[in-house]
Design an enzyme around this catalytic site. Structure first.
Site, mmCIF file in Angstrom:
data_model
loop_
_atom_site.group_PDB
_atom_site.id
_atom_site.type_symbol
_atom_site.label_atom_id
_atom_site.label_comp_id
_atom_site.label_asym_id
_atom_site.label_seq_id
_atom_site.Cartn_x
_atom_site.Cartn_y
_atom_site.Cartn_z
ATOM 1 N N TYR A 88 -8.981 4.704 -12.878
ATOM 2 C CA TYR A 88 -8.889 5.472 -11.626
ATOM 3 C C TYR A 88 -8.667 6.960 -11.865
ATOM 4 C CZ TYR A 88 -7.239 0.726 -10.600
ATOM 5 O OH TYR A 88 -7.075 -0.634 -10.557
ATOM 6 N N GLU A 126 4.021 -6.748 1.942
ATOM 7 C CA GLU A 126 3.576 -7.143 0.592
ATOM 8 C C GLU A 126 3.655 -5.939 -0.349
ATOM 9 O OE1 GLU A 126 -0.415 -8.540 1.174
ATOM 10 O OE2 GLU A 126 0.199 -10.257 2.380
ATOM 11 N N GLY A 162 0.760 -1.248 0.000
ATOM 12 C CA GLY A 162 0.000 0.000 0.000
ATOM 13 C C GLY A 162 0.783 1.287 0.000
ATOM 14 N N GLY A 206 4.093 -3.759 -3.584
ATOM 15 C CA GLY A 206 4.000 -3.962 -5.024
ATOM 16 C C GLY A 206 4.462 -2.709 -5.750
ATOM 17 N N ARG A 207 3.589 -1.702 -5.712
ATOM 18 C CA ARG A 207 3.826 -0.468 -6.456
ATOM 19 C C ARG A 207 5.146 0.195 -6.069
ATOM 20 N NH1 ARG A 207 -0.713 2.637 -8.085
ATOM 21 N NH2 ARG A 207 -1.863 1.541 -6.464
ATOM 22 N N CYS A 246 -11.977 2.356 -29.063
ATOM 23 C CA CYS A 246 -13.311 2.940 -29.264
ATOM 24 C C CYS A 246 -14.060 3.078 -27.951
ATOM 25 C CB CYS A 246 -14.086 2.089 -30.262
ATOM 26 S SG CYS A 246 -13.164 1.931 -31.790
ATOM 27 N N GLU A 247 -13.503 3.871 -27.054
ATOM 28 C CA GLU A 247 -14.110 4.170 -25.760
ATOM 29 C C GLU A 247 -13.712 5.593 -25.404
ATOM 30 O OE1 GLU A 247 -15.676 1.919 -23.528
ATOM 31 O OE2 GLU A 247 -15.250 0.053 -24.605
HETATM 32 N N1 LLP Z 1 -1.373 -7.023 -0.655
HETATM 33 C C1 LLP Z 1 -2.669 -7.124 -0.986
HETATM 34 C C2 LLP Z 1 -3.518 -8.033 -0.236
HETATM 35 C C3 LLP Z 1 -3.187 -6.339 -2.046
HETATM 36 O O1 LLP Z 1 -4.457 -6.430 -2.349
HETATM 37 C C4 LLP Z 1 -2.320 -5.466 -2.749
HETATM 38 C C5 LLP Z 1 -2.828 -4.671 -3.861
HETATM 39 C C6 LLP Z 1 -0.965 -5.420 -2.361
HETATM 40 C C7 LLP Z 1 -0.524 -6.198 -1.316
HETATM 41 C C8 LLP Z 1 0.021 -4.533 -3.065
HETATM 42 O O2 LLP Z 1 -0.290 -3.197 -2.884
HETATM 43 P P1 LLP Z 1 0.720 -2.031 -3.340
HETATM 44 O O3 LLP Z 1 1.947 -2.131 -2.456
HETATM 45 O O4 LLP Z 1 1.048 -2.237 -4.745
HETATM 46 O O5 LLP Z 1 -0.056 -0.795 -3.091
HETATM 47 N N2 LLP Z 1 -4.685 -1.530 -9.862
HETATM 48 C C9 LLP Z 1 -4.603 -0.524 -8.834
HETATM 49 C C10 LLP Z 1 -4.006 -1.045 -7.549
HETATM 50 C C11 LLP Z 1 -4.706 -2.271 -7.030
HETATM 51 C C12 LLP Z 1 -4.065 -2.797 -5.766
HETATM 52 C C13 LLP Z 1 -4.588 -4.141 -5.448
HETATM 53 N N3 LLP Z 1 -4.018 -4.742 -4.296
HETATM 54 C C14 LLP Z 1 -3.811 0.655 -9.367
HETATM 55 O O6 LLP Z 1 -3.367 0.599 -10.524
HETATM 56 O O7 LLP Z 1 -3.643 1.667 -8.692
#
Ligand code: LLP
Length: 421
Positions: free
Chosen positions: A317, A274, A239, A276-277, A345-346
């Site tokens: 978003y 966890e 997050g 990601g981004r 086409c959107e």
């Molecule tokens: N853990 C869980 C349980 C999650 O659902 C997620 C992301 C993460 C970790 C990783 O979160 P991060 O560190 O990346 O914030 N598609 C959307 C974001 C969807 C996030 C889904 N879950 C976007 O492009 O902003």
């Protein structure tokens, strides 16, 4: 921090000019930086040095095998949400004992896969899932290591589509029901309770809601321990936000780590992250070519060859992505204001509205920045467009890590039934 910058008039990824990649691979295409992925993984690891911590990279952000292998070499584990992600993580060399399995909808075969691989932990999101996991594990003669994902009823801020920790969200077990579910878990033959899990959302730009959620979790851990449960881990989810535009100042990993150390002080738990981004987001760009300029009464459209099927974030978003021409604009070059749109086409196929950029012409190329997370993974073949190729740069060299499929490959899974022949 990332490794995309102008050098000698050309936007580079590390030592490679992006215009060179655009020439060789064609556009649209994703380009990722090894040095940036490594740096982000290392900054996080350093921030948590001294804490018992597992960095389980969230595969959903960018699931490319080469990206996963890069992070595996940095010692990262993986947070997966499907059997497919689990197999990708394993194929890229991430050891099973560093994998946590999240997600609200695990199927029995996916549970079986996780159990036979002996992964580190299942993050369970409902009573029904817990019971099924126990049955599947028991049948295999195993006990599944489980953390229950709790819903702390904390608003994460940010975009509502990516906020997950409020009452009413589909994620996690309602706060008031968590303790009863732990009590049930202790009676189930195929379950071994190991921890508590929480994740309140994504692109969070403020540590305050995270701290509030983690403090609630620490209180829960203490109550669970008092009730006799062995809680050895807290999984704090992902997050952490990243800068998408100049002036964005998300909390640095050091402050995030310090907050977690403070909140969990004395608890004696393994902390699972966890992210990601924060690892992949600014490590990637999407290259695109300007096709046409189109004048409308109140605006100028710049139509590019990338579409919302390649990068969904703006359409889904309203996300902002910076755009940089691959050729550095001369000082004082004329500017123009564009709505930057794709060929789909959107009406939502739009990357930017009223964006000031150096004046561009057909054939000019742009990098859509910060596209390394939730970019290629969310792409589709809508409008029968091939999935975009992906390229990984490492210093002065690069490699195509997913090539563009041929038209024949795109049709390969389909069949016209006999009665139509
Ligand atoms: N853990 C869980 C349980 C999650 O659902 C997620 C992301 C993460 C970790 C990783 O979160 P991060 O560190 O990346 O914030 N598609 C959307 C974001 C969807 C996030 C889904 N879950 C976007 O492009 O902003």
């Amino acid at each position: 921090m990332h490794h995309f910058a102008y050098k000698d008039g050309d936007l580079h990824c590390e030592g490679v000019a992006l215009s060179h990649i655009a020439d060789e691979v064609g556009t649209p295409c994703y380009v990722y930086s090894t040095a940036t992925l490594q740096r982000h993984a290392r900054v996080l690891a350093e921030a948590f040095e001294g804490q018992d911590c597992l960095i389980a990279y969230s595969v959903k952000a960018n699931a490319s095998l080469a990206v996963l292998a890069t992070l595996a070499a940095e010692g990262c584990g993986a947070d997966v949400v499907s059997g497919g992600e689990l197999q990708r993580a394993r194929a890229a060399g991430i050891p099973a004992e560093k994998i946590v399995f999240s997600g609200v909808g695990k199927t029995a075969p996916e549970m079986e896969l996780g159990l036979t691989q002996a992964i580190h932990q299942f993050n369970v999101e409902s009573a029904a899932e817990l019971r099924l996991l126990s049955t599947v594990a028991d049948r295999l003669g195993r006990a599944a290591p489980v953390a229950i994902r709790v819903n702390p009823d904390v608003a994460a801020g940010g975009h509502p589509n990516i906020s997950t920790g409020k009452k009413g969200d589909k994620f996690g077990v309602p706060w008031a029901e968590a303790e009863a579910l732990y009590a049930e878990a202790a009676t189930l033959p195929g379950i071994r309770v190991v921890g508590v899990d929480v994740h309140i959302g994504s692109q969070i730009g403020d540590l305050v809601p995270m701290r509030a959620a983690f403090e609630k979790v620490v209180g829960l851990v203490q109550r669970l321990r008092a009730a006799g449960h062995e809680i050895a881990r807290i999984d704090v989810g992902g997050g952490l936000g990243i800068p998408y535009k100049p002036g964005d100042v998300p909390p640095p990993p050091s402050a995030y780590a310090a907050m977690i150390a403070e909140v969990s002080a004395g608890l004696g738990v393994q902390v699972i992250l966890e992210p990601g981004r924060v690892i992949a987001g600014n490590a990637g760009v999407l290259l695109t070519t300007a096709l046409y300029e189109k004048e409308a009464p109140d605006r100028t459209f710049l139509i590019v060859d990338a579409g919302m099927n390649d990068l969904m974030r703006p359409a889904l978003y309203g996300a902002h992505h910076e755009m940089l021409p691959l050729t550095e604009p001369a000082r004082g070059a004329p500017e123009a204001t564009y709505d930057i749109v794709g060929p789909i086409c959107e009406s939502t196929d739009k990357f930017a509205t009223a964006r000031a950029l150096p004046a561009l012409h057909s054939g000019d190329r742009l990098a859509i920045m910060s596209a390394g997370a939730y970019g290629a993974v969310l792409s589709s073949q809508y409008n029968a467009r091939p999935l975009v190729p992906e390229v990984l740069v490492n210093g002065d060299s690069y490699s195509i890590i997913r090539r563009r499929p041929s038209f024949e490959e795109m049709l390969a899974l389909e069949e016209i039934p006999d009665w139509l022949n």
